[in-house]
Scaffold this motif. Structure first.
Motif, short mmCIF file in Angstrom:
data_model
loop_
_atom_site.label_atom_id
_atom_site.label_comp_id
_atom_site.label_asym_id
_atom_site.label_seq_id
_atom_site.Cartn_x
_atom_site.Cartn_y
_atom_site.Cartn_z
N TRP A 37 0.81 -1.21 0.00
CA TRP A 37 0.00 0.00 0.00
C TRP A 37 0.85 1.26 0.00
N TRP A 38 2.12 1.15 0.40
CA TRP A 38 2.99 2.33 0.35
C TRP A 38 4.24 2.10 -0.48
N THR A 39 4.63 0.84 -0.72
CA THR A 39 5.85 0.58 -1.50
C THR A 39 5.66 0.99 -2.96
N LEU A 40 4.56 0.57 -3.58
CA LEU A 40 4.33 0.88 -4.99
C LEU A 40 4.15 2.39 -5.22
N PRO A 41 3.32 3.09 -4.42
CA PRO A 41 3.25 4.55 -4.63
C PRO A 41 4.58 5.25 -4.38
N ALA A 42 5.37 4.77 -3.42
CA ALA A 42 6.67 5.39 -3.16
C ALA A 42 7.60 5.21 -4.35
N ALA A 43 7.60 4.01 -4.94
CA ALA A 43 8.46 3.77 -6.09
C ALA A 43 8.03 4.65 -7.27
N LEU A 44 6.73 4.76 -7.49
CA LEU A 44 6.26 5.62 -8.58
C LEU A 44 6.62 7.08 -8.31
N LEU A 45 6.52 7.52 -7.05
CA LEU A 45 6.85 8.89 -6.72
C LEU A 45 8.34 9.17 -6.91
N ILE A 46 9.18 8.20 -6.52
CA ILE A 46 10.63 8.37 -6.70
C ILE A 46 10.98 8.43 -8.19
N GLY A 47 10.38 7.53 -8.98
CA GLY A 47 10.63 7.54 -10.42
C GLY A 47 10.15 8.82 -11.06
N ALA A 48 8.96 9.29 -10.61
CA ALA A 48 8.44 10.54 -11.17
C ALA A 48 9.33 11.72 -10.81
N ALA A 49 9.87 11.71 -9.60
CA ALA A 49 10.76 12.81 -9.19
C ALA A 49 12.04 12.80 -10.02
N ALA A 50 12.63 11.62 -10.25
CA ALA A 50 13.85 11.53 -11.06
C ALA A 50 13.58 11.95 -12.50
N TRP A 51 12.47 11.48 -13.04
CA TRP A 51 12.16 11.82 -14.45
C TRP A 51 11.87 13.31 -14.59
N ALA A 52 11.08 13.88 -13.65
CA ALA A 52 10.75 15.29 -13.74
C ALA A 52 12.00 16.16 -13.59
N THR A 53 12.89 15.78 -12.68
CA THR A 53 14.12 16.57 -12.49
C THR A 53 15.00 16.50 -13.73
N THR A 54 15.13 15.31 -14.28
CA THR A 54 15.96 15.15 -15.48
C THR A 54 15.38 15.93 -16.66
N ALA A 55 14.06 15.81 -16.85
CA ALA A 55 13.43 16.55 -17.96
C ALA A 55 13.55 18.05 -17.79
N TRP A 56 13.47 18.52 -16.56
CA TRP A 56 13.57 19.96 -16.32
C TRP A 56 14.98 20.48 -16.57
N LEU A 57 15.98 19.68 -16.19
CA LEU A 57 17.37 20.12 -16.37
C LEU A 57 17.84 20.00 -17.82
N LEU A 58 17.26 19.08 -18.57
CA LEU A 58 17.71 18.86 -19.95
C LEU A 58 16.83 19.54 -20.99
N GLN A 59 15.88 20.37 -20.52
CA GLN A 59 15.02 21.00 -21.51
C GLN A 59 15.74 22.07 -22.35
N ASP A 60 16.84 22.64 -21.84
CA ASP A 60 17.62 23.63 -22.58
C ASP A 60 18.97 23.08 -23.02
N LEU A 61 19.00 21.75 -23.24
CA LEU A 61 20.29 21.15 -23.61
C LEU A 61 20.77 21.61 -24.98
N ASN A 62 19.83 21.97 -25.87
CA ASN A 62 20.25 22.38 -27.22
C ASN A 62 21.01 23.69 -27.21
N THR A 63 20.81 24.48 -26.18
CA THR A 63 21.51 25.77 -26.10
C THR A 63 22.93 25.63 -25.57
N VAL A 64 23.26 24.47 -25.09
CA VAL A 64 24.60 24.23 -24.54
C VAL A 64 25.51 23.79 -25.69
#
Length: 390
Positions: A37-64
């Protein structure tokens, strides 16, 4: 004012408290829920946090510049992993809490099992002492059972049943001897002392003292005046031999004294039977006192107190007794006098086939107009009141 003094009124008895329910199971500790009841939502939340952080940091990669894109990707992955670790930081705490809960459950079960094992061992030893050939050991077993029931309310009914079973055992009262006579071998009067102790234990823990009404100016009493009472106790003394039975101011549920023998006096003064009181076929060799006894009979559809076939070899007193339902005195033998003065019959009474050797007195009774007893053996007196002036 009447010609005769009025019968004193007995204060109403409070309702009998319910017996305490002590479950034979460990303390109520909520077991931990499933991890899903908490392991699966925690795993999804951790994955969503990693994906959202990566997408946010790499959205301006073409300008580098091209030469710095590899380093930017590596730094974005590190930041995403750090964000995922921050989001998943409570997970070890939840695991620690879950582990602590398992330890608490294990400790509670271990303590409960140890207590149950200790109570069972004490109960078994006490019951084994009742089968000893020595009266002192049997007496010690009686008091050990009493102490065990005082500390373990769940065993009160069981201990009462064991004591009743002991009293139902076959036994013949010893004949009276001269003071100078010394019996050979074990003294047969020792068993009498053990049975008297068993009767006193039952009477002591069925004695009912209602809580007094506390006035607002009186200090609050933290003590329990009725702490020794075993509520809801039922007695099965069918065929038992009872010696000088004293049951004064007690409160008992169902009581079965069928075919019992009361050697000596039988005292039931001011006792309340909340259930059925069965004395069918009982033999009272001495005086029998049921003064101020209340036969409430809480079972619907049944008759009241049952004295069918009972034998009263000496005087029988039912002064001010209260019969909520119709008592049965069919084929009862009153070999001496019987007194029902001031008794209250809620539904009449049955005296079919009753044998009367002495006299039966029905002075100032209520709820009983006539009986089937011989007219010459009855003594009635009605209350006559003077008519007031003016």
């Amino acid at each position: 004012m009447g010609l005769f003094p009025r019968t004193p009124r007995v204060p109403a008895q409070p309702r009998e408290p319910r017996p305490p329910r002590v479950p034979a199971r460990p303390p109520e500790l909520r077991p931990p829920r499933s991890m899903w009841w908490w392991t699966l939502p925690a795993a999804l939340l951790i994955g969503a946090a990693a994906w959202a952080t990566t997408a946010w940091l790499l959205q301006d990669l073409n300008t580098v510049p091209v030469s710095g894109r590899v380093a930017a990707r590596i730094e974005a992955v590190r930041t995403a992993l750090a964000a995922a670790a921050g989001v998943g930081a409570p997970a070890p705490l939840l695991l620690a809490v879950r582990r602590q809960r398992h330890q608490e459950l294990a400790t509670a079960h271990t303590t409960h099992d140890a207590d149950e094992r200790r109570v069972t061992e004490l109960y078994t030893k006490a019951v084994e002492h009742l089968g000893s050939d020595q009266a002192a050991i049997r007496l010690g077993g009686m008091y050990a059972l009493e102490r065990l029931a005082e500390h373990t309310p769940a065993l009160q009914g069981t201990v009462a049943e064991v004591i009743c079973a002991y009293l139902r055992g076959p036994w013949t009262p010893p004949a009276r001897r001269k003071a100078s006579a010394v019996p050979a071998g074990p003294d047969p009067r020792e068993e009498r002392q053990v049975r008297l102790a068993a009767q006193r234990i039952l009477a002591r823990h069925l004695h009912h003292s209602p809580q007094p009404v506390r006035r607002w100016w009186q200090p609050r009493d933290s003590g329990d005046a009725d702490r020794l009472h075993w509520p809801g106790t039922r007695l099965d003394l069918t065929g038992a031999t009872l010696v000088d039975f004293e049951f004064v101011e007690c409160r008992v549920a169902d009581a079965d004294f069928r075919e019992a023998t009361f050697a000596g006096e039988a005292m039931f003064a001011a006792t309340t039977f909340t259930g059925r009181a069965n004395f069918a076929g009982a033999t009272f060799t001495g005086d029998a006192s049921f003064t101020w006894v209340t036969f409430a009979d809480g079972h619907p559809g049944l008759d009241g107190a049952d004295f069918d076939g009972a034998t009263f070899a000496d005087d029988a007193s039912f002064h001010h007794a209260t019969f909520t339902r119709s008592p049965r005195f069919e084929r009862t033998a009153f070999l001496r006098d019987a007194v029902f003065d001031g008794a209250v019959f809620g539904g009449g009474a049955r005296f079919v086939g009753t044998t009367i050797v002495g006299e039966v007195s029905f002075v100032a009774v209520k709820g009983l107009e006539t009986t089937d007893l011989p007219a010459g053996r009855q003594r009635w007196r009605r209350i006559v009141r003077r008519r007031g002036r003016g």
